[in-house]
Design an enzyme around this catalytic site. Structure first.
Site: not given
Ligand code: NAD
Length: 493
Positions: A198, A403, A272, A306
């Site tokens: 997906k 983040e 992850e 990331c």
């Protein structure tokens, strides 16, 4: 391309106007359909849900296509197709045969690289030079690399008789759409699993084009199924009872939700997730290279990375000259049309992501950090954010803890290596870190003490299919890439 202030000319003292002429990449070789269905069992089908959504070009806000939104029934059909392909075909296909398919996919990706790069840039907003020079070569390299393992699994795990797991559900984010698909598909297929993939809702187009490549490579029907949709589709897929393995790349919040869903199910899981990497510069570092590494670490892909070096830890004695050089370098970054070959910083991926960046940047100013943005004109339409650096950042500030996933760097200082390690590790994340120093012994020492899955020395954001990648703590668990990446897809018991 937006007008760029010709700061560079003056600052270089050349007395020349070094503004770049537009250099747009051609788009006429890319065909975007008005409407896309789902790839289930080797066929493009309309969703049983009857629903769809639009994907837009974030640099122009123009709607590119209408894409199917898979519902629970579609998820079930895709998992059934993957199961049938596993039982009847893929689990009986030899490693050497699987390798042939993977080699084919890799070669077709290389042949069609320009088409993919342009589509990636149009759908996601990243500069064409990055999709062309990073995303595409790396995606092909991952297929090549795992093709090499497919018939050598017994050597990869000597004496362990590795077996495939079955059906893998793979959910990926929007920052490296094709590359993340490659990271997930290549090891899964090499190890003999079938997949339901997906892609993210803001960047479905290259995954759908990859679906066409899989057909071109004559991969047996149902070995890879592609379901477009948003969070609900992803949630239904990972929760499906007939999936043996879930691989997720995305936010920590969703990763935690998936972990809760899967608890007690016996399904294998790799996550992850996010990061807040420290890029640590010591006073003996080659300062000009460090500045390039800092810029690459945080402004590459608009900071939608990331493992971005979003916290710069600089030794106090060189903080002033380093920050001055950094600001000067930032003023030469060209922000604008992602399809322009000279663009360094493209569009923010979505309106929603832009709002998140703006909110966090506002919090940085409110908490007392000092903001610098180089002068540059932004295009009138689309989602844009200037390259930004915050100085005077305390560890407690949200911009040092959370983040941002945008082109925003937070600068902190340190005096001793011990302080650098302490500050670097003062984060809930643990994905990556960078160390800039002349001393090899210091690099090795820090690498032992930094709690991060990947540590770069005198470089940043380097990727290679042979190297494992993954995190500690809230950055997730499991590794992708290298031999480690295969372990997630084999049963060794
Ligand atoms: P996200 O978690 O919102 O979405 C990621 C994917 O998960 C999308 O495909 C989305 O549709 C799907 N999803 C959303 N809710 C879901 C649910 N409840 N169940 C199952 N699937 C669901 O993240 P994002 O905004 O797309 O991506 C940004 C995040 O991804 C950042 O935090 C970034 O650090 C992380 N990321 C990590 C890595 C890594 O390798 N560690 C790589 C790229 C991105």
């Amino acid at each position: 391309m937006a007008d760029q202030t010709p700061v560079s000319a003056a600052s270089l003292g050349l007395g020349l106007d070094l503004a770049y002429a537009p250099a747009p990449e051609a788009t006429d070789h890319v065909r975007i359909r008005e409407h896309y269905g789902l790839l289930i069992g080797g066929k493009w089908v309309e969703p049983a849900s009857g629903k769809g959504f639009k994907t837009v070009n974030p640099a122009t806000e123009v709607v590119l296509a209408e894409v199917a939104e898979a519902g629970e029934e579609d998820v079930d059909l895709a998992v059934k197709a993957a199961r049938a392909a596993y039982d009847k075909v893929w689990s009986k296909t030899s490693g050497a045969q699987r390798a042939k398919y993977l080699f084919r996919i890799a070669r077709i990706l290389q042949e069609r690289a320009r088409e993919f790069a342009v589509l990636e840039t149009i759908d996601g907003g990243k500069p064409i030079k990055e999709s062309r020079d990073v995303d595409l070569p790396l995606a092909a390299a991952h297929f090549f690399y795992y093709a090499g393992w497919a018939d050598k699994l017994d050597y990869a795990f000597p004496g362990r008789q590795p077996q495939p797991l079955g059906v893998a559900a793979q959910v990926i984010p929007w920052n490296f759409p094709l590359l993340m698909a490659a990271w997930k598909l290549a090891p899964a297929l090499a190890a003999g699993n079938t997949v339901v993939l997906k892609p993210a809702e803001t960047t479905p187009l290259t995954a759908l084009l990859l679906g066409e490549v899989l057909e071109q490579a004559e991969l047996p029907p149902g070995v890879v199924n592609i379901l477009t949709g948003a969070g609900a589709t992803g949630a239904a897929l990972v929760a499906h009872p007939d999936v043996e393995k879930v691989a997720f790349t995305g936010s920590t919040e969703v990763g935690k939700a998936i972990q809760r869903t899967l608890a007690g199910s016996g399904k294998r899981l790799t996550l992850e997730l996010g990061g807040k990497a420290a890029n640590i510069v010591f006073d003996d570092a080659p300062i000009d290279q460090a500045v390039e590494g800092i810029v690459n670490g945080i402004y590459f892909n608009q900071g939608h990375v990331c493992c971005a070096g979003s916290r710069l830890l600089v030794q106090e004695s060189i903080a002033e000259p380093l920050i001055a050089k950094l600001k000067r370098r930032m003023a030469t970054l060209r922000v604008g049309d992602p399809l322009d070959k000279n663009t360094d910083v493209g569009a923010i991926n979505s309106r929603q992501q832009l709002a998140r960046i703006e909110e966090l940047v506002a919090s940085g100013e409110a908490e007392g950090a000092e903001l610098y943005q180089p002068p540059c004109d932004l295009p009138a339409r689309g989602f844009w954010f200037r390259p930004t650096v915050f100085t005077g950042v305390a560890q407690s500030y949200r911009i040092a803890q959370e983040e941002i996933f945008g082109p925003v760097l937070s600068v902190l200082t340190f005096r001793t290596p011990a302080e650098a390690v302490e500050k670097a590790n003062n984060t809930p994340y643990g994905l990556s870190a960078g160390v800039w120093t002349d001393k090899g012994s210091r690099i090795l020492d820090l690498a032992n003490r930094l709690r991060a899955g990947v540590i770069w020395a005198n470089t940043f954001n380097r990727f290679d299919p042979t190297s494992p990648f993954g995190g500690y703590k809230e950055s997730g668990f499991g590794r992708e890439g290298g031999l480690h990446g295969l372990t997630a897809y084999v049963d060794l018991s």
